[in-house]
Design a protein around this motif. Sequence first.
Motif, PDB file in Angstrom:
ATOM      1  N   LEU A   1       0.818  -1.214   0.000  1.00 15.22           N
ATOM      2  CA  LEU A   1       0.000   0.000   0.000  1.00 15.22           C
ATOM      3  C   LEU A   1       0.853   1.265   0.000  1.00 15.22           C
ATOM      4  O   LEU A   1       0.315   2.367  -0.035  1.00 15.22           O
ATOM      5  N   ARG A   2       2.163   1.110   0.019  1.00 18.15           N
ATOM      6  CA  ARG A   2       3.066   2.262   0.090  1.00 18.15           C
ATOM      7  C   ARG A   2       3.561   2.648  -1.308  1.00 18.15           C
ATOM      8  O   ARG A   2       3.963   1.790  -2.095  1.00 18.15           O
ATOM      9  N   VAL A   3       3.539   3.928  -1.619  1.00 16.13           N
ATOM     10  CA  VAL A   3       4.113   4.420  -2.869  1.00 16.13           C
ATOM     11  C   VAL A   3       5.634   4.366  -2.749  1.00 16.13           C
ATOM     12  O   VAL A   3       6.204   4.939  -1.813  1.00 16.13           O
ATOM     13  N   PRO A   4       6.313   3.679  -3.652  1.00 23.57           N
ATOM     14  CA  PRO A   4       7.777   3.557  -3.544  1.00 23.57           C
ATOM     15  C   PRO A   4       8.467   4.918  -3.602  1.00 23.57           C
ATOM     16  O   PRO A   4       8.000   5.848  -4.267  1.00 23.57           O
ATOM     17  N   GLU A   5       9.602   5.005  -2.922  1.00 21.03           N
ATOM     18  CA  GLU A   5      10.385   6.243  -2.968  1.00 21.03           C
ATOM     19  C   GLU A   5      11.020   6.431  -4.339  1.00 21.03           C
ATOM     20  O   GLU A   5      11.132   7.549  -4.827  1.00 21.03           O
ATOM     21  N   GLU A   6      11.454   5.334  -4.933  1.00 20.38           N
ATOM     22  CA  GLU A   6      12.075   5.392  -6.256  1.00 20.38           C
ATOM     23  C   GLU A   6      11.075   4.899  -7.302  1.00 20.38           C
ATOM     24  O   GLU A   6      10.536   3.793  -7.180  1.00 20.38           O
ATOM     25  N   LEU A   7      10.831   5.704  -8.303  1.00 19.58           N
ATOM     26  CA  LEU A   7       9.877   5.363  -9.351  1.00 19.58           C
ATOM     27  C   LEU A   7      10.572   5.344 -10.706  1.00 19.58           C
ATOM     28  O   LEU A   7      11.464   6.172 -10.951  1.00 19.58           O
ATOM     29  N   PRO A   8      10.173   4.437 -11.598  1.00 17.91           N
ATOM     30  CA  PRO A   8      10.735   4.476 -12.951  1.00 17.91           C
ATOM     31  C   PRO A   8      10.329   5.761 -13.667  1.00 17.91           C
ATOM     32  O   PRO A   8       9.282   6.340 -13.381  1.00 17.91           O
ATOM     33  N   VAL A   9      11.159   6.191 -14.561  1.00 20.87           N
ATOM     34  CA  VAL A   9      10.876   7.418 -15.315  1.00 20.87           C
ATOM     35  C   VAL A   9       9.744   7.142 -16.296  1.00 20.87           C
ATOM     36  O   VAL A   9       9.788   6.167 -17.065  1.00 20.87           O
ATOM     37  N   ARG A  10       8.720   7.985 -16.245  1.00 19.41           N
ATOM     38  CA  ARG A  10       7.600   7.869 -17.185  1.00 19.41           C
ATOM     39  C   ARG A  10       7.154   9.262 -17.619  1.00 19.41           C
ATOM     40  O   ARG A  10       7.430  10.257 -16.944  1.00 19.41           O
ATOM     41  N   ARG A  11       6.452   9.304 -18.704  1.00 20.66           N
ATOM     42  CA  ARG A  11       5.928  10.562 -19.221  1.00 20.66           C
ATOM     43  C   ARG A  11       4.746  11.043 -18.380  1.00 20.66           C
ATOM     44  O   ARG A  11       4.143  10.281 -17.630  1.00 20.66           O
ATOM     45  N   THR A  12       4.413  12.309 -18.547  1.00 22.62           N
ATOM     46  CA  THR A  12       3.175  12.870 -18.012  1.00 22.62           C
ATOM     47  C   THR A  12       2.291  13.245 -19.199  1.00 22.62           C
ATOM     48  O   THR A  12       2.784  13.439 -20.317  1.00 22.62           O
ATOM     49  N   PRO A  13       0.975  13.336 -18.993  1.00 25.55           N
ATOM     50  CA  PRO A  13       0.072  13.573 -20.129  1.00 25.55           C
ATOM     51  C   PRO A  13       0.358  14.846 -20.924  1.00 25.55           C
ATOM     52  O   PRO A  13       0.066  14.898 -22.129  1.00 25.55           O
ATOM     53  N   ASP A  14       0.943  15.864 -20.294  1.00 24.46           N
ATOM     54  CA  ASP A  14       1.212  17.097 -21.040  1.00 24.46           C
ATOM     55  C   ASP A  14       2.339  16.942 -22.049  1.00 24.46           C
ATOM     56  O   ASP A  14       2.573  17.834 -22.873  1.00 24.46           O
ATOM     57  N   SER A  15       3.037  15.789 -22.007  1.00 25.18           N
ATOM     58  CA  SER A  15       4.112  15.564 -22.980  1.00 25.18           C
ATOM     59  C   SER A  15       3.602  15.054 -24.317  1.00 25.18           C
ATOM     60  O   SER A  15       4.358  14.971 -25.287  1.00 25.18           O
ATOM     61  N   VAL A  16       2.326  14.692 -24.388  1.00 28.91           N
ATOM     62  CA  VAL A  16       1.757  14.172 -25.631  1.00 28.91           C
ATOM     63  C   VAL A  16       1.687  15.293 -26.658  1.00 28.91           C
ATOM     64  O   VAL A  16       1.140  16.374 -26.395  1.00 28.91           O
ATOM     65  N   THR A  17       2.232  15.037 -27.835  1.00 29.94           N
ATOM     66  CA  THR A  17       2.271  16.057 -28.882  1.00 29.94           C
ATOM     67  C   THR A  17       1.058  15.962 -29.797  1.00 29.94           C
ATOM     68  O   THR A  17       0.388  14.921 -29.861  1.00 29.94           O
ATOM     69  N   GLU A  18       0.801  17.050 -30.505  1.00 27.13           N
ATOM     70  CA  GLU A  18      -0.296  17.040 -31.475  1.00 27.13           C
ATOM     71  C   GLU A  18      -0.046  16.001 -32.558  1.00 27.13           C
ATOM     72  O   GLU A  18      -0.992  15.363 -33.052  1.00 27.13           O
ATOM     73  N   ALA A  19       1.204  15.805 -32.929  1.00 31.01           N
ATOM     74  CA  ALA A  19       1.529  14.806 -33.954  1.00 31.01           C
ATOM     75  C   ALA A  19       1.196  13.403 -33.474  1.00 31.01           C
ATOM     76  O   ALA A  19       0.693  12.565 -34.238  1.00 31.01           O
ATOM     77  N   GLU A  20       1.465  13.108 -32.195  1.00 34.53           N
ATOM     78  CA  GLU A  20       1.138  11.793 -31.646  1.00 34.53           C
ATOM     79  C   GLU A  20      -0.369  11.575 -31.599  1.00 34.53           C
ATOM     80  O   GLU A  20      -0.858  10.481 -31.912  1.00 34.53           O
ATOM     81  N   VAL A  21      -1.110  12.593 -31.198  1.00 38.41           N
ATOM     82  CA  VAL A  21      -2.568  12.486 -31.182  1.00 38.41           C
ATOM     83  C   VAL A  21      -3.089  12.243 -32.591  1.00 38.41           C
ATOM     84  O   VAL A  21      -3.952  11.376 -32.810  1.00 38.41           O
ATOM     85  N   ALA A  22      -2.574  13.002 -33.554  1.00 40.04           N
ATOM     86  CA  ALA A  22      -3.037  12.854 -34.936  1.00 40.04           C
ATOM     87  C   ALA A  22      -2.734  11.465 -35.474  1.00 40.04           C
ATOM     88  O   ALA A  22      -3.575  10.842 -36.143  1.00 40.04           O
ATOM     89  N   ALA A  23      -1.544  10.941 -35.185  1.00 41.41           N
ATOM     90  CA  ALA A  23      -1.170   9.617 -35.693  1.00 41.41           C
ATOM     91  C   ALA A  23      -2.076   8.538 -35.106  1.00 41.41           C
ATOM     92  O   ALA A  23      -2.568   7.655 -35.826  1.00 41.41           O
ATOM     93  N   ALA A  24      -2.305   8.577 -33.790  1.00 39.95           N
ATOM     94  CA  ALA A  24      -3.160   7.572 -33.156  1.00 39.95           C
ATOM     95  C   ALA A  24      -4.604   7.704 -33.622  1.00 39.95           C
ATOM     96  O   ALA A  24      -5.288   6.700 -33.864  1.00 39.95           O
ATOM     97  N   ALA A  25      -5.076   8.941 -33.767  1.00 41.39           N
ATOM     98  CA  ALA A  25      -6.463   9.157 -34.172  1.00 41.39           C
ATOM     99  C   ALA A  25      -6.712   8.699 -35.600  1.00 41.39           C
ATOM    100  O   ALA A  25      -7.767   8.119 -35.903  1.00 41.39           O
ATOM    101  N   THR A  26      -5.761   8.948 -36.511  1.00 45.35           N
ATOM    102  CA  THR A  26      -5.962   8.519 -37.898  1.00 45.35           C
ATOM    103  C   THR A  26      -5.906   6.997 -38.012  1.00 45.35           C
ATOM    104  O   THR A  26      -6.657   6.396 -38.791  1.00 45.35           O
ATOM    105  N   GLU A  27      -5.045   6.343 -37.224  1.00 47.65           N
ATOM    106  CA  GLU A  27      -5.049   4.888 -37.208  1.00 47.65           C
ATOM    107  C   GLU A  27      -6.376   4.360 -36.667  1.00 47.65           C
ATOM    108  O   GLU A  27      -6.908   3.362 -37.157  1.00 47.65           O
ATOM    109  N   LEU A  28      -6.899   5.054 -35.654  1.00 55.02           N
ATOM    110  CA  LEU A  28      -8.186   4.649 -35.078  1.00 55.02           C
ATOM    111  C   LEU A  28      -9.300   4.769 -36.110  1.00 55.02           C
ATOM    112  O   LEU A  28     -10.172   3.891 -36.205  1.00 55.02           O
TER     113      LEU A  28
END
Length: 361
Positions: free
Chosen positions: A297-324
């Motif tokens: 139940l404890r959040v680890p002190e050390e966490l793997p590096v991951r992105r945050t949602p604000d890092s998503v680019t318009e190009a990534e959204v467009a690519a995923a949306a067109t594939e969808l």
Amino acid sequence: MAKRVFLHIGLPKTATSYLQTILWSSRDQLRAEGLLLPGTERRDHLWASRVVREGDAIRKRPEREQTSWDRLRAELAAWDGDGLVSHEFFAAASAEQAVAMVEALAPAQVEVVVTAREPLGLFTASWQESLKNKATTPMADYSRTVSPNPTAIWNWRTLDLRLVLERWSQAVPHDRIHVLPLDRTAPRDEIWHRFGGLLGLRTADYDLSQSFPNESMGVVEAEVLRRVNAHLDSFDKAFDRGVYIRTFLADERLVPRKGEPFWPYPDQVADCRERSVAAIDYLTARGVDVVGDIEHLRVPEELPVRRTPDSVTEAEVAAAATELVAVLLGDVRDLRNASRKGDDVSRRPGRSLWRRRSGGR
């Protein structure tokens, strides 16, 4: 009257769907072991949670929903064994509602069962679940306060283990509350064996093949769904949200892309860490029965590096949306072809594209 009634109240996103799938596919076997799962369908327990939490507002719902709690209690009253009621939305109940629910089950002894997990993973998963239910709130604005409303689900009201236990412990003493920490590194069936063992079941005898993982979207896919939701004005019914947004679009079209995992923002991570410490301290100080390792139940002190949602680019959204769009176009073609042939469309068209592109299931 049932001798004991186990109330499995969540938390949301803690393998509840997995456990409930096993339970509802094994009702006769449960009954043979002396455990009653009342109701005629899984939704009866969801509806009962609404009766408990919504007060007079439940009168606006169909009669079958309004009578659900009464029907469950009537079955339990006629049963000479143990009973189980399971739905994660009970976690949102107020202390007064919890007391009333427990009193309505008297003279049966009520035991509260809480599946739980460390708050950071829970917070991230719950934001995704809110998107699958048509939410459009960005991660940065998600669950910044604790709602006072028992109908609020995707909020710290149901996600913070300590807050949930503070309310429910006014209805059931701490020595009859059982917390099962989710071990994300263990085999999936491990939580079933701990959960079923608590209920007194011979867990190894149950068929787990009907259960399924409730998987997460990647960071790009989550942002695509959040933006799509803003255009789904006509999808207000629970059926539409569940079948078309959650299952068809999210679980069957976006999840299989196997996108990148992500974290909330640093201040939200810090908040999750503080809540994990407070929950562990609460459990320890009050002698709550913890079935498993409390450190999960404890959040680890050390966490793997991951992105945050604000890092998503318009190009990534467009690519995923067109594939969808391409996948959905294939779905429409397959459905029309099947309709012309009079076929029963039982497969899930479109998933093969994601498998080819990402090596998915």
